[in-house]
Design a protein around this motif. Structure first.
Motif, PDB file in Angstrom:
ATOM      1  N   LEU A   1      10.057  -3.483  -4.573  1.00 53.55           N
ATOM      2  CA  LEU A   1      11.299  -3.175  -3.775  1.00 53.55           C
ATOM      3  C   LEU A   1      12.541  -2.305  -4.808  1.00 53.55           C
ATOM      4  N   VAL A   2      12.864  -3.200  -5.576  1.00 52.50           N
ATOM      5  CA  VAL A   2      13.741  -2.460  -6.690  1.00 52.50           C
ATOM      6  C   VAL A   2      13.436  -1.209  -7.023  1.00 52.50           C
ATOM      7  N   GLN A   3      12.153  -1.159  -7.428  1.00 50.22           N
ATOM      8  CA  GLN A   3      11.669   0.562  -7.926  1.00 50.22           C
ATOM      9  C   GLN A   3      11.791   1.451  -6.698  1.00 50.22           C
ATOM     10  N   ALA A   4      11.436   0.849  -5.591  1.00 47.46           N
ATOM     11  CA  ALA A   4      11.684   1.809  -4.545  1.00 47.46           C
ATOM     12  C   ALA A   4      13.119   2.299  -4.230  1.00 47.46           C
ATOM     13  N   MET A   5      14.014   1.160  -4.441  1.00 45.02           N
ATOM     14  CA  MET A   5      15.478   1.444  -4.037  1.00 45.02           C
ATOM     15  C   MET A   5      16.091   2.305  -5.167  1.00 45.02           C
ATOM     16  N   ALA A   6      15.239   2.452  -6.521  1.00 48.76           N
ATOM     17  CA  ALA A   6      15.851   3.324  -7.705  1.00 48.76           C
ATOM     18  C   ALA A   6      15.292   4.330  -7.564  1.00 48.76           C
ATOM     19  N   GLU A   7      14.117   4.871  -7.044  1.00 55.87           N
ATOM     20  CA  GLU A   7      13.547   6.182  -7.052  1.00 55.87           C
ATOM     21  C   GLU A   7      13.893   6.617  -5.702  1.00 55.87           C
TER      22      GLU A   7
ATOM     23  N   MET B   1      10.415  -3.614   6.248  1.00 52.21           N
ATOM     24  CA  MET B   1      11.064  -2.478   5.361  1.00 52.21           C
ATOM     25  C   MET B   1      10.209  -1.632   5.139  1.00 52.21           C
ATOM     26  N   CYS B   2      10.813  -0.171   5.276  1.00 49.93           N
ATOM     27  CA  CYS B   2      10.075   1.066   4.668  1.00 49.93           C
ATOM     28  C   CYS B   2      10.910   1.661   3.583  1.00 49.93           C
ATOM     29  N   GLY B   3      10.124   2.407   2.743  1.00 48.57           N
ATOM     30  CA  GLY B   3      10.802   3.051   1.648  1.00 48.57           C
ATOM     31  C   GLY B   3       9.725   4.093   0.914  1.00 48.57           C
ATOM     32  N   SER B   4       9.885   4.464  -0.156  1.00 47.47           N
ATOM     33  CA  SER B   4       8.844   5.349  -0.780  1.00 47.47           C
ATOM     34  C   SER B   4       8.944   5.243  -2.413  1.00 47.47           C
ATOM     35  N   TRP B   5       7.998   5.585  -2.967  1.00 44.64           N
ATOM     36  CA  TRP B   5       7.821   5.967  -4.473  1.00 44.64           C
ATOM     37  C   TRP B   5       7.451   7.254  -4.851  1.00 44.64           C
ATOM     38  N   ASP B   6       8.215   7.946  -5.795  1.00 41.56           N
ATOM     39  CA  ASP B   6       7.889   9.038  -6.292  1.00 41.56           C
ATOM     40  C   ASP B   6       6.613   8.811  -7.284  1.00 41.56           C
TER      41      ASP B   6
ATOM     42  N   VAL C   1       0.854  -0.975   0.077  1.00 46.24           N
ATOM     43  CA  VAL C   1      -0.003  -0.088   0.006  1.00 46.24           C
ATOM     44  C   VAL C   1       0.942   1.169   0.231  1.00 46.24           C
ATOM     45  N   LYS C   2       0.728   2.006  -0.896  1.00 45.46           N
ATOM     46  CA  LYS C   2       1.308   3.293  -1.136  1.00 45.46           C
ATOM     47  C   LYS C   2       0.504   4.446  -0.284  1.00 45.46           C
ATOM     48  N   ARG C   3       1.075   5.054   0.483  1.00 48.52           N
ATOM     49  CA  ARG C   3       0.407   6.178   1.370  1.00 48.52           C
ATOM     50  C   ARG C   3       0.168   7.492   0.557  1.00 48.52           C
ATOM     51  N   ALA C   4      -0.423   8.524   0.880  1.00 53.00           N
ATOM     52  CA  ALA C   4      -0.659   9.756   0.427  1.00 53.00           C
ATOM     53  C   ALA C   4       0.731  10.356   0.050  1.00 53.00           C
ATOM     54  N   ASP C   5       1.681   9.985   0.946  1.00 49.72           N
ATOM     55  CA  ASP C   5       3.104  10.838   0.863  1.00 49.72           C
ATOM     56  C   ASP C   5       4.062   9.946  -0.062  1.00 49.72           C
ATOM     57  N   GLY C   6       3.515   8.859  -0.488  1.00 50.74           N
ATOM     58  CA  GLY C   6       4.494   7.841  -1.427  1.00 50.74           C
ATOM     59  C   GLY C   6       5.216   6.964  -0.386  1.00 50.74           C
ATOM     60  N   SER C   7       5.088   6.942   0.872  1.00 54.65           N
ATOM     61  CA  SER C   7       5.894   5.898   1.716  1.00 54.65           C
ATOM     62  C   SER C   7       5.121   4.428   1.767  1.00 54.65           C
ATOM     63  N   PHE C   8       5.737   3.569   2.140  1.00 56.77           N
ATOM     64  CA  PHE C   8       5.201   2.238   2.284  1.00 56.77           C
ATOM     65  C   PHE C   8       5.880   1.661   3.550  1.00 56.77           C
ATOM     66  N   THR C   9       5.264   0.648   4.019  1.00 62.68           N
ATOM     67  CA  THR C   9       6.030  -0.220   5.072  1.00 62.68           C
ATOM     68  C   THR C   9       5.499  -1.672   4.698  1.00 62.68           C
TER      69      THR C   9
END
Length: 247
Positions: free
Chosen positions: A195-201, A227-232, A123-131
């Motif tokens: 996950l790779v997309q998150a690491m790239a962005e 794991m926590c990260g974000s997508w643009d 699930v991508k949150r409104a700010d782009g973050s995920f857990t």
């Protein structure tokens, strides 16, 4: 409405050992209402690896609905009447009253008798973050020093997440390493693309140990990782392999 989505994955153990996402479960436990549909990955798995449709869901392009959780999922949830149920929930880092969808989201739904696993939709949150949480894969195949290091992992311990481009099974994989550079296992393959997309962005991603279940815990539930990260720009699990075959 409290609808949540789980995916069912199948492994081609006969040949490629590749994992395919093959089905989607939309669940509203409060109503209750459950809906299962095959997704694009099932067509790909059927074509390339001879995936046999589930007896419970014999039609590839059908819409299955029920007021009860389908047996293929219910059979992956421990009976609450078992004397070891509370200990089992503790091993998943869940409260005793967690519902079946929460349990399936945590336990991976694996069984010794088949080649399926269950995982929740990212699930991508409104700010782009995920857990996301997952149990460490492949730890039995790392070297002896790494296995010894697994026994020393502590709750809350920071971990490194690195991209592997030469994995002999899947070519691309996501490795999990300790901060003292022991490669202790991998993220599940069906999460790798996102996950790779998150690491790239974004460089703002991190992982840590949630808990380590001492042996003789089931091998697939040895080390729980968060794991926590974000997508643009990226929208997770929206590719053709995740799209339902019927709307």
């Amino acid at each position: 409405m409290n609808e949540r989505t789980l995916y069912l994955a199948w492994q081609d153990k006969a040949q490629s050992r590749r994992w395919f996402p093959i089905g989607r479960l939309d669940a509203d436990v409060e109503r209750p209402r459950y809906r299962f549909r095959y997704i694009g990955g099932a067509e790909q798995a059927k074509k390339t690896a001879g995936f046999p449709l589930l007896i419970e869901f014999p039609e590839l392009k059908a819409d299955y609905r029920s007021p009860e959780l389908f047996p293929v999922f219910q059979n992956r949830v421990m009976n609450r009447n078992r004397p070891d149920f509370t200990d089992y929930m503790r091993s998943l880092d869940l409260p005793p009253m967690a519902d079946p969808v929460e349990i399936l989201s945590a336990n991976g739904g694996s069984r010794m008798t088949d080649t399926y696993e269950v995982f929740p939709k990212l699930v991508k949150r409104a700010d782009g973050s995920f857990t996301c949480r997952f149990f460490l894969h492949g730890w039995r195949h790392v070297n002896a020093s790494a296995q010894a290091r697994i026994d020393q992992l502590a709750t809350g311990e920071e971990l490194y997440v690195t991209l592997e481009l030469t994995n002999p099974v899947s070519t691309m994989a996501v490795q999990i390493q300790t901060t003292d550079y022991h490669m202790v296992g991998w993220a599940p393959r069906y999460l790798v693309a996102d996950l790779v997309q998150a690491m790239a962005e974004s460089p703002k991603y991190a992982a840590q140990v949630v808990l380590v279940n001492p042996q003789p815990a089931p091998s697939k539930q040895r080390v729980l990782i968060q794991m926590c990260g974000s997508w643009d720009q990226h929208e997770p699990m929206c590719g053709p392999e995740f799209r339902p075959l019927v709307t």
